[in-house]
Design a protein around this motif. Structure first.
Motif, PDB file in Angstrom:
ATOM      1  N   LEU B 233       0.823  -1.031   0.162  1.00 46.09           N
ATOM      2  CA  LEU B 233       0.026  -0.016   0.050  1.00 46.09           C
ATOM      3  C   LEU B 233       0.905   1.104   0.023  1.00 46.09           C
ATOM      4  CD1 LEU B 233      -2.969  -0.940   2.348  1.00 46.09           C
ATOM      5  CD2 LEU B 233      -2.817  -0.984  -0.002  1.00 46.09           C
ATOM      6  N   ASN B 234       2.065   1.187   0.576  1.00 41.93           N
ATOM      7  CA  ASN B 234       2.994   2.478   0.590  1.00 41.93           C
ATOM      8  C   ASN B 234       3.504   2.635  -0.649  1.00 41.93           C
ATOM      9  OD1 ASN B 234       3.674   3.996   3.312  1.00 41.93           O
ATOM     10  ND2 ASN B 234       3.318   1.888   3.869  1.00 41.93           N
ATOM     11  N   GLU B 235       3.762   1.608  -1.576  1.00 45.69           N
ATOM     12  CA  GLU B 235       4.110   1.417  -2.739  1.00 45.69           C
ATOM     13  C   GLU B 235       3.235   2.312  -3.638  1.00 45.69           C
ATOM     14  OE1 GLU B 235       5.860  -2.034  -4.153  1.00 45.69           O
ATOM     15  OE2 GLU B 235       6.366  -1.162  -6.280  1.00 45.69           O
ATOM     16  N   ILE B 236       1.956   1.945  -3.458  1.00 45.83           N
ATOM     17  CA  ILE B 236       0.832   2.731  -4.176  1.00 45.83           C
ATOM     18  C   ILE B 236       0.616   4.049  -4.125  1.00 45.83           C
ATOM     19  CG2 ILE B 236      -1.404   2.729  -4.750  1.00 45.83           C
ATOM     20  CD1 ILE B 236      -1.804  -0.503  -4.131  1.00 45.83           C
ATOM     21  N   ALA B 237       0.824   4.226  -2.549  1.00 47.58           N
ATOM     22  CA  ALA B 237       0.778   5.696  -2.082  1.00 47.58           C
ATOM     23  C   ALA B 237       1.857   6.584  -2.880  1.00 47.58           C
ATOM     24  CB  ALA B 237       0.481   5.563  -0.552  1.00 47.58           C
ATOM     25  N   GLU B 238       2.983   6.194  -2.671  1.00 42.97           N
ATOM     26  CA  GLU B 238       4.177   7.040  -3.012  1.00 42.97           C
ATOM     27  C   GLU B 238       4.086   7.192  -4.647  1.00 42.97           C
ATOM     28  OE1 GLU B 238       8.888   6.821  -2.882  1.00 42.97           O
ATOM     29  OE2 GLU B 238       7.791   5.913  -1.199  1.00 42.97           O
ATOM     30  N   ASN B 239       3.735   5.822  -5.279  1.00 40.94           N
ATOM     31  CA  ASN B 239       3.788   5.754  -6.775  1.00 40.94           C
ATOM     32  C   ASN B 239       2.841   6.888  -7.435  1.00 40.94           C
ATOM     33  OD1 ASN B 239       2.788   5.010  -9.481  1.00 40.94           O
ATOM     34  ND2 ASN B 239       4.813   3.910  -9.469  1.00 40.94           N
ATOM     35  N   ARG B 240       1.537   6.911  -6.766  1.00 44.23           N
ATOM     36  CA  ARG B 240       0.666   7.742  -7.300  1.00 44.23           C
ATOM     37  C   ARG B 240       0.292   9.239  -6.520  1.00 44.23           C
ATOM     38  NH1 ARG B 240      -0.625   7.814 -11.127  1.00 44.23           N
ATOM     39  NH2 ARG B 240      -2.935   7.970 -11.006  1.00 44.23           N
ATOM     40  N   GLY B 241       1.356   9.230  -5.693  1.00 43.68           N
ATOM     41  CA  GLY B 241       1.132  10.502  -5.064  1.00 43.68           C
ATOM     42  C   GLY B 241      -0.080  10.828  -4.475  1.00 43.68           C
ATOM     43  N   VAL B 316      -0.045   6.287   3.771  1.00 46.46           N
ATOM     44  CA  VAL B 316      -1.143   5.185   4.253  1.00 46.46           C
ATOM     45  C   VAL B 316      -1.424   5.372   5.558  1.00 46.46           C
ATOM     46  CG1 VAL B 316      -1.788   2.729   4.402  1.00 46.46           C
ATOM     47  CG2 VAL B 316       0.093   3.582   2.742  1.00 46.46           C
ATOM     48  N   VAL B 317      -2.977   5.743   5.801  1.00 50.35           N
ATOM     49  CA  VAL B 317      -3.397   6.101   7.147  1.00 50.35           C
ATOM     50  C   VAL B 317      -4.176   4.789   7.521  1.00 50.35           C
ATOM     51  CG1 VAL B 317      -4.784   7.533   8.385  1.00 50.35           C
ATOM     52  CG2 VAL B 317      -3.105   8.366   6.801  1.00 50.35           C
ATOM     53  N   LEU B 318      -4.046   4.222   8.636  1.00 50.67           N
ATOM     54  CA  LEU B 318      -4.948   3.432   9.311  1.00 50.67           C
ATOM     55  C   LEU B 318      -6.111   4.020  10.110  1.00 50.67           C
ATOM     56  CD1 LEU B 318      -5.668   0.204   9.929  1.00 50.67           C
ATOM     57  CD2 LEU B 318      -4.379   0.754  12.071  1.00 50.67           C
ATOM     58  N   LYS B 319      -7.233   3.930   9.883  1.00 51.85           N
ATOM     59  CA  LYS B 319      -8.690   4.307  10.823  1.00 51.85           C
ATOM     60  C   LYS B 319      -8.523   3.385  11.782  1.00 51.85           C
ATOM     61  CE  LYS B 319      -9.661   8.320   8.727  1.00 51.85           C
ATOM     62  NZ  LYS B 319      -9.503   9.477   9.468  1.00 51.85           N
ATOM     63  N   THR B 320      -8.570   3.470  12.750  1.00 54.20           N
ATOM     64  CA  THR B 320      -8.644   2.572  14.175  1.00 54.20           C
ATOM     65  C   THR B 320      -9.993   2.494  14.490  1.00 54.20           C
ATOM     66  OG1 THR B 320      -8.530   4.151  16.049  1.00 54.20           O
ATOM     67  CG2 THR B 320      -6.166   3.394  15.113  1.00 54.20           C
ATOM     68  N   ARG B 321     -10.496   1.370  15.023  1.00 51.04           N
ATOM     69  CA  ARG B 321     -11.538   1.174  15.588  1.00 51.04           C
ATOM     70  C   ARG B 321     -12.508   2.278  16.520  1.00 51.04           C
ATOM     71  NH1 ARG B 321     -10.876  -4.219  18.563  1.00 51.04           N
ATOM     72  NH2 ARG B 321      -8.975  -4.414  17.113  1.00 51.04           N
ATOM     73  N   TYR B 322     -11.166   3.283  17.192  1.00 51.74           N
ATOM     74  CA  TYR B 322     -12.087   4.196  17.819  1.00 51.74           C
ATOM     75  C   TYR B 322     -12.022   5.411  17.010  1.00 51.74           C
ATOM     76  CZ  TYR B 322      -9.828   0.748  21.069  1.00 51.74           C
ATOM     77  OH  TYR B 322      -9.567  -0.379  21.314  1.00 51.74           O
ATOM     78  N   GLY B 323     -11.981   5.447  15.505  1.00 52.38           N
ATOM     79  CA  GLY B 323     -12.013   6.532  14.772  1.00 52.38           C
ATOM     80  C   GLY B 323     -10.829   7.335  14.825  1.00 52.38           C
ATOM     81  N   THR B 324      -9.911   7.000  15.482  1.00 49.44           N
ATOM     82  CA  THR B 324      -8.709   7.965  15.454  1.00 49.44           C
ATOM     83  C   THR B 324      -7.817   7.369  14.314  1.00 49.44           C
ATOM     84  OG1 THR B 324      -7.653   6.140  16.985  1.00 49.44           O
ATOM     85  CG2 THR B 324      -8.478   8.237  17.835  1.00 49.44           C
ATOM     86  N   SER B 325      -6.455   7.902  14.114  1.00 47.96           N
ATOM     87  CA  SER B 325      -5.866   7.649  12.882  1.00 47.96           C
ATOM     88  C   SER B 325      -4.327   7.276  13.108  1.00 47.96           C
ATOM     89  CB  SER B 325      -5.842   8.509  11.784  1.00 47.96           C
ATOM     90  OG  SER B 325      -7.095   9.196  11.526  1.00 47.96           O
ATOM     91  N   ARG B 326      -3.709   6.518  12.604  1.00 49.20           N
ATOM     92  CA  ARG B 326      -2.147   6.347  12.709  1.00 49.20           C
ATOM     93  C   ARG B 326      -1.671   6.170  11.196  1.00 49.20           C
ATOM     94  NH1 ARG B 326      -0.021   1.467  12.706  1.00 49.20           N
ATOM     95  NH2 ARG B 326      -1.284  -0.387  13.563  1.00 49.20           N
ATOM     96  N   ILE B 327      -0.485   6.706  11.183  1.00 46.30           N
ATOM     97  CA  ILE B 327       0.465   6.342   9.841  1.00 46.30           C
ATOM     98  C   ILE B 327       0.948   5.151   9.836  1.00 46.30           C
ATOM     99  CG2 ILE B 327       2.261   7.158   8.306  1.00 46.30           C
ATOM    100  CD1 ILE B 327       0.297   9.558   8.534  1.00 46.30           C
ATOM    101  N   VAL B 328       0.700   4.296   8.656  1.00 47.26           N
ATOM    102  CA  VAL B 328       1.376   3.027   8.424  1.00 47.26           C
ATOM    103  C   VAL B 328       2.613   3.293   7.399  1.00 47.26           C
ATOM    104  CG1 VAL B 328       0.878   0.552   7.592  1.00 47.26           C
ATOM    105  CG2 VAL B 328      -1.040   1.966   8.909  1.00 47.26           C
TER     106      VAL B 328
END
Lengths: 358, 340
Positions: B233-241, B316-328
């Motif tokens: 997913l990081n490869e996709i995010a970076e490649n496509r901007g 790549v951002v993960l939306k946690t089960r609590y609605g918060t986010s973290r960078i993957v």
């Protein structure tokens, strides 16, 4: 998963976050945890975003990798490269930058470096390879000191030795409490350390310093319960040690583990990377176990000074909670998880590493 | 002593490996077929498109729950062809054996290769064997190459990925890496951890040959092996901007994998898979694609796990089960268990 999922339940967590938000403190509050595993849990579950703006959770000197002094890593490198002994350690230690490179660099240069999950694995390696010197690089707080002590008490063979870079938590807390420039309204104590040692040794802190102390486990509900408790202590001005992790922690701790640590190690003044020497904060092998002391066994000569922090690195201020990672000019620029410039960017428990993304 | 030598992390599928590829391999060998860095090179020859791939397998130990190095080599090679839309046809097999390796183990591995090649519908058409001195190998290494053909109408590429596209995975993540890690770490507890190692050809062909129009929505596929779902997913995010958002609650992870990862302090998003495919599909076609996948044995647990968004760019951002986010983040190198 039983005993995990119930502490991650969405309704429980949102309910606790709402309760914290409804409490009204007279001023903004800053609580410090001293445990990399807490920072990991807070970052992984995004817990900071659930808290009101008036509560800040900062990380103290709780990552064992970050506070491990360079001189100890340099020593391990020297043993591997010059004495051709195998260095056996935990995975987190592999990438920590030291004076001449990390243990990963030593490995790629031909030094024998092995990663293990438990110190008893290192003892097994020594037993299974009697013609090879096996040196265990022991790092971490009371939690890892206990199994290391148990491994030493199993009387490893003569080809086993260790570098003890173990540290204990209470003297670091006292150091911070005695500093005027780090205003902290309460501490979140690590559940695993207090599971081993109990909390009796922290009972003086609230009276002496007028700060609340809450012992927390590592699930989201554990951390939020500790924060709620600390907020209430501040509002009520009734400071104490509160055990929010009763399913694991008792006042006395684990007697067998404590005894093992006390039997194998004695307290010593020790260096904390970026912080300096903290009195009575380390563990060194007792006289009767000196034959396992790698420093004595290999009689290495120190050829140059070890460098704890590279020029411009602000990990020392991050480790005492004085600044947060984005305030360091190196953060995300010269210092990245790929090429860590400072120790806080290395481990999955390091404050900078966690701020950068897991 | 700076990073002047090859480190284990250079083979982990993370940032170090990407740097090595860009600064050493692409710098010297770049050409239009190599530069997309896809699982297989796609070469147009007359009316036909040919897909070519190569890979080496160095898994230790060579036998693990759910498979072995032979099954892994064939499935992995066939999957690298399948995810670019190719029909796998032929493969080569090059063995590097260490002096002392048991012939009974080799026989088991070759039997496994035979069975998996049959399942993946490929023929092993040429090969090579080398033996190295004791101590100069790790029992057995396998190198393969694979060739397949791509029908003219199929054209998958990362370039087609756009805002609003959805991300589908065909089942639980981290199964292979967790099974191998359990074997490697020598844990003495009972577990149902089993590698997902499998040829994906049949599942992918079912999708691509569907004539209800769903296949036209498929833009890109990749099997998230080393570095796991996070790396792909990081490869996709970076490649496509663009930004990639995934939802924790939607990502299937077996309890046994979660448990092992909890013990070792690892994140299943970074753990390797060998029978999983990530499919980026047009939003309008995504439910239909999901339905078709769920009708196939290898796609019964398929889920939409996220989507492509405009922001945050290259993240790549993960939306946690609590609605918060973290960078993957992209794994920087080998993920190692933490101290405590």
């Amino acid at each position: 998963m039983k005993h995990i999922d119930e502490y991650r339940d969405e309704k429980v967590i949102s309910g606790m976050a709402s309760t914290i938000s409804r409490r009204k403190a007279a001023k903004p509050l800053k609580f410090m945890h001293v445990c990399g595993t807490h920072e990991n849990a807070i970052a992984r579950f995004g817990l900071r975003a659930l808290l009101p703006e008036w509560i800040r959770i900062i990380a103290g000197p709780g990552c064992p990798v970050c506070i491990c002094p360079t001189e100890d890593i340099d020593l391990a490198s020297q043993i591997a490269l010059e004495k051709k002994a195998a260095i056996v350690t935990f995975g987190d230690m592999m990438k920590v930058p030291a004076t001449d490179g990390s243990l990963f660099d030593v490995k790629s240069s031909g030094g024998k470096i092995h990663v293990v999950y438990s110190p008893s694995d290192a003892v097994s390696m020594a037993r299974e390879n009697p013609y090879e010197e096996i040196c265990f690089f022991g790092v971490g707080f009371e939690t890892t000191a206990a199994p290391v002590a148990a491994a030493i008490l199993s009387r490893p063979p003569d080809n086993f030795s260790m570098i003890s870079s173990h540290r204990i938590i209470p003297p670091a807390l006292e150091l911070l409490l005695n500093r005027d420039d780090v205003a902290i309204d309460g501490f979140i104590l690590p559940g695993h350390v207090t599971t081993v040692m109990g909390y009796s040794e922290y009972e003086d802190f609230p009276k002496k310093y007028g700060k609340g102390v809450a012992i927390a486990g590592f699930e989201p509900a554990d951390v939020l319960l500790a924060i709620l408790n600390l907020v209430e202590q501040v509002i009520e001005k009734d400071y104490k040690v509160f055990n929010c992790y009763r399913r694991s922690v008792t006042r006395e701790g684990n007697r067998l583990a404590r005894e093992a640590i006390q039997n194998v190690f004695e307290i010593s003044d020790s260096r904390w990377r970026g912080i300096g020497i903290i009195k009575n904060s380390g563990l060194k092998l007792r006289t009767e176990f000196q034959k396992y002391d790698a420093v004595k066994k290999f009689q290495l000569r120190k050829e140059k000074e070890s460098i704890d922090l590279n020029p411009g690195c602000l990990c020392h201020l991050i480790m005492i909670g004085k600044i947060e990672p984005p305030e360091c000019p190196m953060f995300g620029k010269r210092c990245t998880p790929e090429f860590p410039y400072g120790p806080c960017m290395v481990s999955s428990e390091g404050t900078c590493r966690l701020h950068h993304g897991l | 002593m700076k990073r002047e030598r090859i480190l284990m992390g250079h083979g982990s599928g993370g940032k170090l490996m990407r740097k090595l590829i860009k600064e050493t391999f692409l710098k010297n060998l770049d050409n239009p077929f190599l530069s997309p860095l896809s699982d297989s090179a796609v070469i147009k020859m007359g009316k036909e498109k040919i897909a070519i791939t190569t890979d080496s397998y160095v898994v230790s130990p060579p036998f693990f729950p759910g498979g072995d190095i032979g099954k892994l080599a064939v499935a992995g090679t066939a999957n690298d062809l399948s995810v670019v839309g190719a029909t796998p046809l032929f493969m080569t097999l090059s063995l590097v054996l260490e002096e002392g390796f048991p012939i009974t183990d080799l026989e088991r591995i070759i039997q496994s290769i035979k069975i998996t090649a049959h399942e993946a519908a490929v023929d092993v058409v040429t090969g090579d064997t080398k033996v190295v001195e004791k101590g100069k190998g790790d029992g057995i290494f396998i190198n393969t190459s694979g060739v397949g053909t791509i029908p003219e109408k199929i054209s998958l590429s990362m370039e087609k990925i756009g805002i609003g596209d959805r991300i589908i995975v065909n089942g639980s993540i981290g199964d292979h890496g967790a099974a191998v890690m359990m074997m490697r770490s020598g844990f003495q507890f009972e577990s149902d951890l089993i590698s997902d190692c499998a040829p994906l050809y049949s599942l992918i062909q079912t999708l691509l040959k569907d004539n209800s129009g769903a296949s036209s929505g498929i833009k890109f596929m990749r099997d998230p092996t080393r570095g796991g779902v996070a790396a792909t997913l990081n490869e996709i995010a970076e490649n496509r901007g663009l930004g990639v958002t995934i939802y924790e609650n939607e990502i299937p992870v077996r309890d046994s994998v979660r448990s092992l990862c909890e013990i070792l302090g690892l994140d299943p998003l970074y753990v390797a898979n060998e029978g999983k495919v990530l499919i980026i599909v047009n939003r309008k076609k995504s439910e239909r694609v999901l339905e078709i996948m769920r009708g196939h044995p290898l796609g019964r647990e398929a889920r939409i796990i996220g989507e492509i968004q405009e922001k945050p760019e290259k993240r790549v951002v993960l939306k946690t089960r609590y609605g918060t986010s973290r960078i993957v983040d992209l794994p920087e190198e080998e993920k190692l268990p933490r101290i405590c």
